[in-house]
Design an enzyme around this catalytic site. Sequence first.
Site, PDB file in Angstrom:
ATOM      1  N   CYS A 281       0.824  -1.203   0.000  1.00 57.40           N
ATOM      2  CA  CYS A 281       0.000   0.000   0.000  1.00 57.40           C
ATOM      3  C   CYS A 281       0.863   1.260   0.000  1.00 57.40           C
ATOM      4  O   CYS A 281       1.969   1.282   0.534  1.00 57.40           O
ATOM      5  CB  CYS A 281      -0.915   0.022   1.232  1.00 57.40           C
ATOM      6  SG  CYS A 281      -2.028  -1.379   1.315  1.00 57.40           S
TER       7      CYS A 281
ATOM      8  N   ARG B 138       8.560   3.407   4.147  1.00 57.78           N
ATOM      9  CA  ARG B 138       8.596   2.416   5.227  1.00 57.78           C
ATOM     10  C   ARG B 138       9.844   1.567   5.039  1.00 57.78           C
ATOM     11  O   ARG B 138       9.781   0.456   4.522  1.00 57.78           O
ATOM     12  CB  ARG B 138       7.322   1.554   5.217  1.00 57.78           C
ATOM     13  CG  ARG B 138       6.079   2.346   5.575  1.00 57.78           C
ATOM     14  CD  ARG B 138       4.870   1.448   5.672  1.00 57.78           C
ATOM     15  NE  ARG B 138       4.466   0.938   4.382  1.00 57.78           N
ATOM     16  CZ  ARG B 138       3.560  -0.027   4.205  1.00 57.78           C
ATOM     17  NH1 ARG B 138       2.999  -0.584   5.244  1.00 57.78           N
ATOM     18  NH2 ARG B 138       3.241  -0.424   2.992  1.00 57.78           N
TER      19      ARG B 138
END
Length: 372
Positions: A117, A122
């Site tokens: 997503c 990240r």
Amino acid sequence: MEKLVINGGTKLKGEVSILGAKNSAIAILPATLLCDGVCTLHNVPNIIDVRLSCQILESLGSKITWEGSNSLIIDNRNISRTHAPLDLTSKFRASYYLIGSMLGRCREIEVGLPGGCNLGARPIDQHIKGFEALGAYSNLSQGKVYCKAKTLIGTNIYMDVVSVGATINILLASVLASGTTTIDNAAKEPHVVDVANFLNTLGADIRGAGTDLIKINGVKSLKNNVTYSIVPDQIEAGTFMLAAVASKGDIIIKNCIPEHLDSLISKIIERDQGIEELNLTLSHPARELLFDHAIFGQGFGFGIHYAIPVRNTNTNIVEGCIIYQINEEIHDNFNLKAKIKAPLFIDSEKYNTLPIQQKSCLVFFKRWKEQG
């Protein structure tokens, strides 16, 4: 499916049964690779990420059979490859769990850099830090992650930031390592505990899951022919709870663990909403729920998009959320005509006083009155 069209204004009423936790399932599936035998998993959510995980495991040599729509029999006796298909592993975030499990089993693995997503940056630096602390060599290049180790030796690992993925990945790599590994500043989420419980069912020696200090005593091998049921998804349950509150509905939520929803339940009760713990019944409110200061910190997997839809006319503060793409979520996905009152990632005095491990950012927003 390009979009969902939702006609609102209807009270939600009825019963719903919660599926197994996606975040547990996509970690436990790779964790089965640590067992050189057969595992049976129940309460598995039959979703795209799970089916992708099954394809990847099958490409490595696993034999996987669905029994019904929510149970899997996984036979890992013939794992023959250590290079996972890059086109599959790059499609979703949780493919990085293959690194920890295959390092533990084969001491070598290559996967594509994890996709998933669009939630902003990240990085997997904490994963790599943990693997290298255990004795592994790692290389990230050309869209791939390659890790190899002659031996894995337990050690003390301090997480610079709280990371669910890194905590679970280090757990996976440590189970069959020599000696004792400790993970300090570990994530506490229910799916971290679920993965640890699954591994302990296989014969691992993991203690402290659910706290910020986890201790793993390495074992030589794990058991075969184990059956395990994945915990219900607290994010799905919480979504239905908020939907009931927002619509002034009346629903019964089955197959959930109320303890996993403590922070949300406390906010609902705090606002005098009706909630009764049978299987978990949420009754329609006497008045609107106003999250004037909602704190969803570590251990609770809700983003800002679960707080916004609640009926609201006041300024709100929501802390501890993953909201890198907040502008898209508000304006594109929900079209709530919300107004950002303060810039994202503002360097404000109040923001700086919050514990770093419990926040992603502090956001103020105000609901505009609907036109017409």
